[in-house]
Design a protein around this motif. Structure first.
Motif, PDB file in Angstrom:
ATOM      1  N   GLU A  71      -4.765 -75.946  31.085  1.00 49.08           N
ATOM      2  CA  GLU A  71      -5.551 -76.807  30.461  1.00 49.08           C
ATOM      3  C   GLU A  71      -6.301 -76.213  29.525  1.00 49.08           C
ATOM      4  N   ARG A  72      -6.843 -75.075  29.809  1.00 47.41           N
ATOM      5  CA  ARG A  72      -8.089 -74.502  28.837  1.00 47.41           C
ATOM      6  C   ARG A  72      -7.320 -73.757  27.804  1.00 47.41           C
ATOM      7  N   VAL A  73      -6.417 -72.997  28.172  1.00 43.04           N
ATOM      8  CA  VAL A  73      -5.559 -72.299  27.336  1.00 43.04           C
ATOM      9  C   VAL A  73      -5.097 -73.304  26.064  1.00 43.04           C
ATOM     10  N   ILE A  74      -4.500 -74.460  26.637  1.00 44.74           N
ATOM     11  CA  ILE A  74      -3.800 -75.190  25.733  1.00 44.74           C
ATOM     12  C   ILE A  74      -5.040 -75.893  24.651  1.00 44.74           C
TER      13      ILE A  74
ATOM     14  N   LEU B 140      -1.801 -68.196  35.610  1.00 44.04           N
ATOM     15  CA  LEU B 140      -1.618 -69.093  34.429  1.00 44.04           C
ATOM     16  C   LEU B 140      -1.470 -70.425  34.640  1.00 44.04           C
ATOM     17  N   LYS B 141      -1.126 -71.077  35.830  1.00 42.28           N
ATOM     18  CA  LYS B 141      -1.259 -72.427  36.019  1.00 42.28           C
ATOM     19  C   LYS B 141      -2.677 -72.840  35.909  1.00 42.28           C
ATOM     20  N   ALA B 142      -3.477 -72.109  36.570  1.00 40.99           N
ATOM     21  CA  ALA B 142      -4.879 -72.273  36.920  1.00 40.99           C
ATOM     22  C   ALA B 142      -5.727 -72.324  35.702  1.00 40.99           C
TER      23      ALA B 142
ATOM     24  N   GLU C 226      -8.870 -60.440  34.796  1.00 38.52           N
ATOM     25  CA  GLU C 226      -9.996 -60.840  33.543  1.00 38.52           C
ATOM     26  C   GLU C 226      -9.742 -61.874  32.996  1.00 38.52           C
ATOM     27  N   TRP C 227      -8.490 -62.677  33.108  1.00 39.47           N
ATOM     28  CA  TRP C 227      -8.029 -63.959  32.478  1.00 39.47           C
ATOM     29  C   TRP C 227      -9.218 -65.078  32.509  1.00 39.47           C
ATOM     30  N   GLN C 228      -9.798 -65.119  33.795  1.00 38.99           N
ATOM     31  CA  GLN C 228     -10.633 -66.197  33.726  1.00 38.99           C
ATOM     32  C   GLN C 228     -12.041 -66.095  32.964  1.00 38.99           C
TER      33      GLN C 228
END
Length: 1031
Positions: free
Chosen positions: A364-367, A359-361, A391-393
């Motif tokens: 910034e993109r999620v925000i 999640l930390k990785a 799959e998140w990335q």
């Protein structure tokens, strides 16, 4: 635009058809070859469906091909379902003829020859159409794509819904404390206007409704406004409809009020009176200033009291400015801004369990994608929670980051979340919900039953799950995706969609239509509508034409008004019929011709007798008769062999069950069973109903002969039956009863959570309930009630009931003593009620054994000695409610408070010394001639509610009432001599007192009026109290 749900619709319909075709119908004489060919074509088409879905937006020919396939798939499903119905009909008729072996279906001796040939012709016709559609697919270059169905997330344990808010009030807000504080301050400020308005404006997904709900539920708001009204508007409506919506909230029984504007407005005026009110109009779209001028002018005329407010939420600036201008507001509309990044991130993290480093990785993109919108943050978090961490990335890089910025940003995220739902069935379930109005609270069981009726809950061939369990899993996934919100009450669980989510599903589904009475134009593409909700079919030529066009396509119909038999006959392919609240005195006999029906809702229906033809609906799964006037069930109920849920209850003990209910072996919901004497109505009928779940009331148990007869109900085998009421008649002949043996034979399954035993006349309770020193047969029992068990002389200590939270003993007049260690194993007990046990003398309960107790009631036990009441209140740090009295004091002096002298006041006072563990509510019952109150109660200074009954000799309340600084509610009943309230200084100390109720105090009533005068007048002491009821 292509129908976004069409491929899901086709896939689900194909699966349904394949499921039916693979059943015994595939082996029918004369059909086997054609059905096998149809099945092969259906499987081939299913294979190329994924390729067609990918190409439909770029190729109009593919779109047309999909529409053709949809029509043929529905046609195939309907034809196969007719064959399925015929198989069920034959099964019922063979069983009714008492044949031991079912004959081969479609032999010439048992089937109508004309029907057989007609069906054979239809099957061949569909087979040929499918062959042509397959050829078109090849011509269009559609290929079989290997699609691996995403695995559904593992089902949670029963009762677990993940990280969801589970109370019925309002979900906690994130990052809106300042906004809330500012708006509340404005609403509480003095106003010279009769009605003021404050619009909250902001783009969709910002949390306007959540903020408004939080404000609406604040205690300060309750103190300021005597009436609160919440109305979801959600679309442009005529002003009379707006008043209708308001009346529906003020008076639930007027929810569907039909009448002219004058009558509706008058009813609103009666409800509002001169009270100050808060009206919330949520999700407003109309900026017509003339409409708002008309609306607010009428409101001001209804109630002249100053200080009422209207809170409006809207996405549109013109709406905000229109309502403000009409009332000449000085304040600007309240513009809601986006959430700071850290608050958005906290919402995402709350949804996702585990994977902190991953999640930390991507933080910034999620925000960046959240864009300050709490709804977007919740949906993205839900989407990530349904995907593997690996799959998140790729989700972020390939899809979320490519979404365009702008006003529809959140809609794009919602659409992306929908696209990633793991099953076409879940997509269809989600799409179906567009039939409900915005802001609807949809009951969980209703939703699942509707999905099931439409065939959306098909089990995997290797799955052991029931359709209802599949529906629960789908709901969990939609919750996790933030496409649904959950609202949980004590008695039911409901679901809602955010208005943006509703907009999404409404814009994507072309097959659902909702028509209101004020809609000028109905539809012009009726033949594509499968699901329809309408106020009525009366009075409009457009509606008549629509009905004609729907005769073959419509699957679901919700209609609020009556439906004639002729109209009903035209809708021959209905699967779902909701006629709730209809006023007709009879249900058309023609309903028996609607052979596809799986769901019939007659809730609040005025009908009293159901036609026997209803029992021809062999596919029927759900029949809802709740709150209807139905007095009897049809005699042929046993023939409804697919029935799973019967929602019907009556309190008539003389009601006779239909014969042989035990044949309904699919039945899961049966609210009650009245035992009868004759064969077919005895308790043994319950024995074959192995799937019963939820709550069951069994009445007339005095008609069960013995333990062996009771055991025929096989309650010990019903693992899903969680709440059980065992009810004997209150009035019986003779004196020789077998209740003990019968109750012994009614031993329930260990999963039971609630048990109520009523009018049991055995001397003692069976071993399975009372006498097990090391283990209990009911380890999950949370609630236990004994009502009217008058021959029971004692209750033994409840052994090992560590899960028990509530215990009630009511009108058990055989009890004289209850042991002090009776609850020694009930460490989880939260609520204890012992009331109206006329011969109870002793109950020296050691409260140290019940540390979790929050509510205790000892009421109406007139022989109970105060010295033998529970002791150890000092150990009850959780006690919030206490109801006691009157008690016996072994003497004749009932003219003072001595009957309470030996009560454990010191323990109670010490436990209330800390505000965190303080008693909040106290009810005290005295005797008609008592002249004083127990002086000890003056030290219970944390009380917010005090109720005092039957202190008939008291003439004046003491000044120590001024000690109750936290008191909000004071109720006095039966103070016949009372003429004086506490002193003016003491009454002024009650700064939080909002409600004073005094009944049966004639003298005080005379002195508490504006007209009263002189030294005895009490009006000045009470005139400031918001709610005053003295009579």
């Amino acid at each position: 635009m292509a129908d976004a749900f069409i491929s899901s619709t086709i896939q689900v319909t194909l699966e349904m058809a394949l499921s039916v075709a693979s059943d015994r119908i595939g082996m029918l004489v004369g059909f086997k070859k054609d059905v096998a060919s149809m099945t092969r074509s259906l499987r081939l088409l299913k294979g190329v469906l994924a390729d067609a879905e990918a190409k439909q937006n770029q190729d109009g020919a593919v779109q047309e091909w999909l529409k053709s396939l949809e029509e043929v798939a529905y046609e195939a499903d309907n034809v196969l379902d007719k064959l399925h119905y015929e198989a069920l009909r034959h099964q019922v008729e063979s069983r009714n003829r008492h044949k031991l072996k079912v004959c081969c279906f479609f032999s010439f001796s048992n089937i109508n020859l004309a029907f057989r040939w007609r069906m054979a012709s239809k099957v061949r016709d569909i087979k040929d159409k499918l062959k042509g559609i397959n050829q078109e697919a090849r011509d269009l270059g559609l290929v079989d794509r290997a699609v691996v169905m995403a695995a559904l997330p593992a089902a949670l344990p029963a009762g677990d819904t993940g990280n969801r808010q589970t109370d019925s009030v309002v979900a906690p807000m994130v990052g809106r404390a300042d906004d809330e504080s500012k708006i509340v301050k404005m609403l509480l400020s003095p106003s010279e206007k009769v009605v003021s308005v404050l619009p909250i404006i902001g783009m969709g997904g910002l949390g306007k409704t959540t903020l408004a709900k939080s404000i609406y539920n604040k205690k300060q708001i309750d103190g300021q406004f005597e009436k609160k009204i919440w109305v979801c508007v959600s679309k442009k409506v005529p002003v009379v409809e707006l008043f209708k919506l308001i009346l529906g909230q003020l008076k639930k029984d007027k929810k569907d009020e039909v009448g002219d504007r004058q009558n509706i407005v008058q009813e609103i005026g009666k409800e509002l009176g001169k009270l100050r009110y808060l009206l919330v109009l949520d999700d407003v779209w109309d900026d017509d200033e003339a409409l708002w001028h008309d609306f607010f002018t009428t409101l001001k005329g209804l109630n002249p009291t100053n200080g009422s407010w209207c809170l409006v939420t809207t996405r549109l600036g013109p709406v905000a400015h229109s309502v403000s201008r009409v009332l000449m507001m000085e304040n600007e509309p309240y513009a809601l801004k986006g959430l700071p990044d850290d608050h958005c991130w906290s919402i995402v993290k709350e949804k996702v369990v585990g994977g902190e480093e991953e999640l930390k990785a991507i933080k910034e993109r999620v925000i960046k994608r959240c864009n300050g919108l709490p709804l977007a943050a919740s949906v993205i978090g839900g989407l990530l929670s349904l995907k593997r961490k690996e799959e998140w990335q790729s989700i972020l890089e390939n899809r979320l980051l490519s979404l365009s910025a702008g006003g529809d940003h959140v809609m794009q995220i919602l659409k992306f979340s929908f696209d990633n739902l793991p099953s076409p069935y879940i997509k269809k379930c989600f799409a179906y919900c567009s039939i409900f109005p915005k802001d609807s609270e949809i009951e969980r069981n209703v939703l699942i039953e509707l999905w099931m009726a439409e065939g959306f809950l098909q089990a995997d061939i290797n799955s052991q799950m029931m359709m209802e369990e599949i529906g629960m899993n789908y709901l969990r996934i939609l919750l996790q995706s933030s496409l649904f919100e959950e609202i949980r009450y004590d008695w039911k669980t409901c679901y809602m969609m955010h208005d943006l989510v509703h907009d999404l599903v409404e814009s994507m589904s072309k097959s659902t239509k909702v028509i209101n009475d004020w809609d000028a134009h109905v539809v012009d593409n009726g033949n594509h509508i499968r699901y329809l909700a309408t106020d009525s079919f009366g009075g409009g030529e457009d509606r008549e034409k629509l009905l004609e066009s729907l005769s073959t396509s419509l699957h679901t119909l919700f209609v609020k008004r009556d439906l004639s038999g002729d109209m009903l006959m035209k809708l021959k392919n209905l699967y779902v019929l909701n006629l709730s609240s209809a006023t007709s005195q009879e249900l058309p006999v023609s309903i028996g011709k609607l052979i596809h029906l799986r769901y019939v809702n007659l809730e609040w229906y005025a009908i009293s007798i159901l036609p026997d033809s209803l029992c021809k609906l062999y596919n029927l799964q759900t029949l809802t008769l709740s709150n209807s006037k139905v007095e009897d069930l049809p005699k042929g109920m046993r023939d409804l062999i697919s029935l799973r849920h019967l929602h019907y209850n009556t309190f008539d003990e003389a009601f006779q069950m239909p014969l042989e209910m035990g044949r309904l072996t699919c039945l899961q919901t049966l609210e009650f069973f009245n035992v009868g004497r004759e064969k077919g109505r005895r308790i043994g009928e319950l024995g074959s109903l192995k799937n019963l779940k939820g709550r069951l009331i069994i009445r007339n148990l005095e008609l069960v002969k013995d333990k062996e007869g009771a055991e025929e109900a096989k309650l010990s085998e019903k693992a899903n039956l969680l709440r059980l009421v065992l009810w004997w008649a209150s009035v019986r002949e003779g004196d020789d009863y077998n209740d003990g043996d019968v109750l012994d034979g009614l031993r329930p399954h260990p999963n039971l959570e609630e048990l109520l035993i009523k009018n049991f006349l055995g001397d003692q309770f069976p071993r399975w309930l009372m006498d097990l020193p090391t283990a209990t047969t009911l380890p999950k029992l949370a609630r236990l009630n004994f009502l009217g068990c008058n021959r029971c002389k004692e209750l033994l200590p409840l052994q090992n009931f560590t899960s028990l939270k509530e215990l009630e003993i009511y009108e058990c007049n055989g009890l004289t003593n209850l042991p002090g260690d009776m609850l020694r194993s009930c460490t989880s007990l939260q609520k204890l009620t012992v009331s109206w046990c006329g011969n109870l003398i002793s109950f020296p309960l050691d409260l140290q054994q019940t540390p979790s107790l929050s509510e205790l009631a000892l009421l109406g036990c007139l022989k109970l000695k105060t010295s033998m009441t529970p002791k150890g209140f000092g150990f009850l740090t959780s006690l919030r409610k206490l109801k006691i009295g009157p008690f016996s004091d072994d003497g004749d002096d009932h003219e003072n408070s001595s009957i309470y002298n030996e009560f454990d006041w010191s323990g109670l006072i010490s436990s209330s010394s800390s505000s965190s563990s303080a008693l909040r509510e106290l009810q005290l019952i005295g005797l008609p001639h008592m002249e004083s109150l127990p002086h000890q109660i003056q030290y219970l200074t944390t009380l917010t509610s005090l109720v005092l009954n039957e202190f008939g000799g008291i003439k004046a309340l003491p000044d120590w009432f001024g000690n109750f600084a936290a008191l909000e509610e004071l109720q006095l009943f039966g103070f016949k001599e009372l003429g004086h309230l506490p002193s003016a200084d003491a009454m002024r100390s009650l700064t939080k007192l909002k409600s004073l109720v005094v009944w049966r105090s004639t003298l005080l009533k005379e002195r508490c009026t504006p007209e009263s005068s002189g030294p005895d007048s009490q009006w000045s002491k009470v005139s400031h109290i918001q709610h005053l009821d003295i009579r």
